[in-house]
Scaffold this motif. Structure first.
Motif, PDB file in Angstrom:
ATOM      1  N   LEU A   1       0.853  -1.177   0.000  1.00  0.00           N
ATOM      2  CA  LEU A   1       0.000   0.000   0.000  1.00  0.00           C
ATOM      3  C   LEU A   1       0.897   1.238   0.000  1.00  0.00           C
ATOM      4  O   LEU A   1       1.656   1.448   0.950  1.00  0.00           O
ATOM      5  N   LEU A   2       0.792   2.038  -1.045  1.00  0.00           N
ATOM      6  CA  LEU A   2       1.626   3.236  -1.180  1.00  0.00           C
ATOM      7  C   LEU A   2       0.737   4.471  -1.088  1.00  0.00           C
ATOM      8  O   LEU A   2      -0.232   4.610  -1.848  1.00  0.00           O
ATOM      9  N   LYS A   3       1.075   5.346  -0.161  1.00  0.00           N
ATOM     10  CA  LYS A   3       0.243   6.525   0.087  1.00  0.00           C
ATOM     11  C   LYS A   3       0.347   7.519  -1.060  1.00  0.00           C
ATOM     12  O   LYS A   3       1.441   7.916  -1.453  1.00  0.00           O
ATOM     13  N   LYS A   4      -0.802   7.902  -1.595  1.00  0.00           N
ATOM     14  CA  LYS A   4      -0.890   8.948  -2.633  1.00  0.00           C
ATOM     15  C   LYS A   4      -2.019   9.875  -2.255  1.00  0.00           C
ATOM     16  O   LYS A   4      -3.189   9.533  -2.388  1.00  0.00           O
ATOM     17  N   GLY A   5      -1.642  11.063  -1.755  1.00  0.00           N
ATOM     18  CA  GLY A   5      -2.650  11.985  -1.273  1.00  0.00           C
ATOM     19  C   GLY A   5      -3.298  11.433  -0.009  1.00  0.00           C
ATOM     20  O   GLY A   5      -2.632  11.071   0.951  1.00  0.00           O
ATOM     21  N   ARG A   6      -4.629  11.322  -0.048  1.00  0.00           N
ATOM     22  CA  ARG A   6      -5.354  10.805   1.117  1.00  0.00           C
ATOM     23  C   ARG A   6      -5.687   9.327   0.997  1.00  0.00           C
ATOM     24  O   ARG A   6      -6.263   8.742   1.916  1.00  0.00           O
ATOM     25  N   SER A   7      -5.350   8.706  -0.108  1.00  0.00           N
ATOM     26  CA  SER A   7      -5.652   7.290  -0.311  1.00  0.00           C
ATOM     27  C   SER A   7      -4.360   6.487  -0.461  1.00  0.00           C
ATOM     28  O   SER A   7      -3.261   7.043  -0.428  1.00  0.00           O
ATOM     29  N   TYR A   8      -4.519   5.187  -0.632  1.00  0.00           N
ATOM     30  CA  TYR A   8      -3.381   4.288  -0.804  1.00  0.00           C
ATOM     31  C   TYR A   8      -3.563   3.502  -2.101  1.00  0.00           C
ATOM     32  O   TYR A   8      -4.611   2.873  -2.314  1.00  0.00           O
ATOM     33  N   GLU A   9      -2.536   3.546  -2.944  1.00  0.00           N
ATOM     34  CA  GLU A   9      -2.540   2.734  -4.158  1.00  0.00           C
ATOM     35  C   GLU A   9      -2.025   1.346  -3.808  1.00  0.00           C
ATOM     36  O   GLU A   9      -1.082   1.189  -3.027  1.00  0.00           O
TER      37      GLU A   9
ATOM     38  N   GLY B   1       4.183   4.056   3.104  1.00  0.00           N
ATOM     39  CA  GLY B   1       3.468   2.874   2.652  1.00  0.00           C
ATOM     40  C   GLY B   1       3.552   1.766   3.686  1.00  0.00           C
ATOM     41  O   GLY B   1       4.246   1.877   4.701  1.00  0.00           O
ATOM     42  N   ILE B   2       2.841   0.677   3.419  1.00  0.00           N
ATOM     43  CA  ILE B   2       2.852  -0.496   4.305  1.00  0.00           C
ATOM     44  C   ILE B   2       2.935  -1.746   3.439  1.00  0.00           C
ATOM     45  O   ILE B   2       2.086  -1.954   2.564  1.00  0.00           O
ATOM     46  N   LEU B   3       3.966  -2.554   3.679  1.00  0.00           N
ATOM     47  CA  LEU B   3       4.085  -3.842   2.999  1.00  0.00           C
ATOM     48  C   LEU B   3       3.328  -4.872   3.823  1.00  0.00           C
ATOM     49  O   LEU B   3       3.652  -5.119   4.991  1.00  0.00           O
ATOM     50  N   THR B   4       2.310  -5.473   3.221  1.00  0.00           N
ATOM     51  CA  THR B   4       1.457  -6.431   3.920  1.00  0.00           C
ATOM     52  C   THR B   4       1.679  -7.825   3.339  1.00  0.00           C
ATOM     53  O   THR B   4       1.487  -8.039   2.138  1.00  0.00           O
ATOM     54  N   VAL B   5       2.093  -8.746   4.196  1.00  0.00           N
ATOM     55  CA  VAL B   5       2.343 -10.128   3.793  1.00  0.00           C
ATOM     56  C   VAL B   5       1.370 -11.004   4.576  1.00  0.00           C
ATOM     57  O   VAL B   5       1.315 -10.922   5.806  1.00  0.00           O
ATOM     58  N   PHE B   6       0.594 -11.842   3.889  1.00  0.00           N
ATOM     59  CA  PHE B   6      -0.410 -12.633   4.599  1.00  0.00           C
ATOM     60  C   PHE B   6      -0.545 -14.021   3.984  1.00  0.00           C
ATOM     61  O   PHE B   6      -0.079 -14.287   2.876  1.00  0.00           O
ATOM     62  N   SER B   7      -1.195 -14.894   4.741  1.00  0.00           N
ATOM     63  CA  SER B   7      -1.338 -16.281   4.308  1.00  0.00           C
ATOM     64  C   SER B   7      -2.631 -16.860   4.864  1.00  0.00           C
ATOM     65  O   SER B   7      -3.164 -16.377   5.878  1.00  0.00           O
ATOM     66  N   GLU B   8      -3.111 -17.905   4.213  1.00  0.00           N
ATOM     67  CA  GLU B   8      -4.289 -18.615   4.696  1.00  0.00           C
ATOM     68  C   GLU B   8      -3.934 -19.680   5.725  1.00  0.00           C
ATOM     69  O   GLU B   8      -4.791 -20.406   6.201  1.00  0.00           O
ATOM     70  N   LYS B   9      -2.631 -19.759   6.074  1.00  0.00           N
ATOM     71  CA  LYS B   9      -2.161 -20.715   7.075  1.00  0.00           C
ATOM     72  C   LYS B   9      -1.811 -19.987   8.365  1.00  0.00           C
ATOM     73  O   LYS B   9      -1.337 -18.858   8.341  1.00  0.00           O
TER      74      LYS B   9
END
Length: 534
Positions: free
Chosen positions: A249-257, A325-333
């Motif tokens: 998620l990369l901040k652009k203005g008030r939202s995140y791309e 920004g925030i790097l989000t790493v996730f899993s179904e485990k």
């Protein structure tokens, strides 16, 4: 006489053990040379090696055990022959408890969960046990296809930690004695050394591979100078390190791309808020956050939609001390990511933050070279470059292209009456209205002084006039607040189009300027097409 015979037996049985241990020590010297070489290679790859704790490394404790099986099995067989045992077996502690790793005389040994070897493992003390009487069986802690009347079990220790149990058994009653204990303890110490060296070797291999991954993934990040390509590369690198699903998620203005690899599991391209999610906490605290199991969370975990998330790791990226920004790493485990992966991702994110800052700085410098300092629109030089580029594209694909030239009416009077600072306010206001009025694909620029240009792509003269009229009317309706007074201005507009009016880019500017002159001559505050002058 009996003592001499006994001494001879001991010497004969000890000789093969000593010879084997001598060969083993030579082999360990070779291992040490390999360790030093790997450490040197690891240091060359990066000065700041990731720090892995013992818990991380223990997960790989015997992953490469096949490489040392021959050494350990050789010791077990020598001990078996020297003691005239039915079998000598090595039991190693794993997550499920004691497991038979190797045996000199048995196969498929299954532990029972309770018995003499478990007593030795827990106490860390050697045990020599006989059956109560000849012909009676004992409970060794593992299943055997034959009766066991004598058992000698020795703990395999690393300092004060019990790694497992070395066990010799026999059907013969009182088959072993005190002298056999010394031999078994010697073999147990050598096995502990082999396991320790193997663990250290695995540790160095792990560090080397980790550093290599960081080296391979970090180098391209440092070279990237285009933001979207850099973000995609960051995601790819994180996928390689983690094996999970990754969204940046990369901040652009008030939202995140949102950036992700493949996008097969994500429909959104941006999110407007992190409120009520774990990422809001990451943004507020400015620290990484890892939850190995979020299945029981009642609140929303992620700001985008993905079902079945169990493990979530979120790491903030910074630019000029602010969360970019925030790097989000996730899993179904559950428990999907170990501490080694988290360490690597933290290092990767640090490099990514530096790379993003470099790209943003590069874009800022480039923007300064391309834009007008007062209005924020493209400057005259960059407008000419875009005109050449768009004209070539229009020729190639046989598209239409129009140019709108706009001039603020009586602007000299504004400067003379109110001063140049007020004139600057008007210029900025007009530029803002133009930017908000034209389409995203159009290219507005400050052409010079009080003149503005708008390249209207894929549009003929009729379509360009509609856009120009909206611009003219919006400017005319706007109130410029100046020193407590309301100031109004109007604009004159000229339009020329390709291919209807011109055959070259320079000619497009020339004909649009003639149309602008026609608007001025016709009374100002109007839009004139070059085609209407003919």
């Amino acid at each position: 006489m009996d003592a001499l015979v006994l001494l001879g037996i001991v010497l004969l049985t000890s000789l093969p053990v000593s010879l084997y241990l001598y060969k083993l020590k030579n082999r360990m010297r070779d291992y040490n040379k390999s360790f030093n070489k790997l450490q040197t290679q690891a240091k060359e790859l990066a000065d700041n090696a990731p720090s892995f704790n013992d818990d991380t490394l223990m997960s790989r404790y015997l992953t490469d055990v096949l490489e040392v099986e021959d050494d350990i099995l050789g010791l077990l067989r020598i001990a078996e022959r020297a003691m005239v045992a039915d079998a000598v077996s090595l039991f190693i502690n794993e997550d499920s408890g004691l497991v038979c790793r190797l045996s000199s005389g048995r196969s498929g040994i299954v532990t029972t969960g309770d018995g003499l070897i478990y007593t030795v493992f827990r106490s860390g003390k050697t045990l020599l046990h006989y059956a109560e009487s000849p012909g009676k069986d004992i409970r060794p802690g593992y299943l055997s296809d034959a009766e066991i009347s004598t058992l000698l079990a020795v703990p395999v220790m690393e300092l004060t930690t019990s790694l497992g149990v070395l066990c010799a058994d026999s059907m013969r009653y009182r088959a072993f004695d005190q002298q056999d204990i010394g031999l078994m303890e010697l073999v147990a110490r050598e096995i502990a050394k082999i396991l320790k060296r193997q663990r250290v070797y695995s540790q160095i291999q792990l560090s080397y591979r980790s550093l290599r991954i960081l080296h391979e993934e970090s180098a391209p990040l440092a070279r990237s100078l285009e933001l979207s390509a850099l973000c995609e590369r960051i995601v790819e690198s994180a996928v390689r390190v983690s094996g999970g699903k990754v969204v940046l998620l990369l901040k652009k203005g008030r939202s995140y791309e949102l950036f992700t690899k493949g996008a097969g599991y994500l429909n959104e391209k941006k999110v407007t808020s992190l409120k009520g999610t774990l990422l809001e906490m990451v943004h507020a605290n400015r620290d990484p956050l890892y939850h190995p199991d979020v299945s029981g969370f009642r609140t929303r975990v992620l700001p985008f939609h993905f079902r079945g998330v169990k493990s979530v790791l979120a790491l903030p990226l910074f630019h000029e001390a602010k969360v970019k920004g925030i790097l989000t790493v996730f899993s179904e485990k559950k428990n999907a990511f170990n501490s080694m992966q988290i360490n690597l991702l933290e290092i990767l994110v640090n490099q990514a933050s530096v790379s993003i800052s470099n790209v943003l700085l590069h874009e800022e410098i480039k923007k300064m070279a391309f834009t007008d300092g007062l209005t924020g629109l493209f400057n005259h030089r960059h407008f000419k470059e875009k005109l050449t580029e768009e004209f070539r594209r229009s020729e190639r694909f046989e598209d239409t292209l129009s140019l709108i030239l706009t001039d603020i009416d009586h602007f000299k009077k504004v400067n003379d009456t109110y001063g140049h600072p007020v004139g600057d306010i008007v210029l900025k206001g007009v530029a803002g209205i133009i930017s908000r009025t034209v389409r995203d694909i159009d290219i507005p620029a400050r052409y010079g002084g009080e003149e503005f240009a708008i390249l209207v792509v894929k549009t003929d003269a009729k379509g360009a006039k509609k856009i120009a009229e909206r611009v003219r009317k919006n400017i005319k309706a706007h109130d410029f607040k100046v020193e407590g007074h309301l100031l109004k201005v109007t604009v004159s507009i000229g339009i020329a189009s390709y291919p209807a009016d011109v055959t070259s880019g320079d000619e497009l500017v020339e004909k649009a300027d003639q149309a602008l002159y026609g608007a001025k001559k016709g009374g100002r505050d109007r839009t004139v097409l070059y085609g209407d002058l003919k």
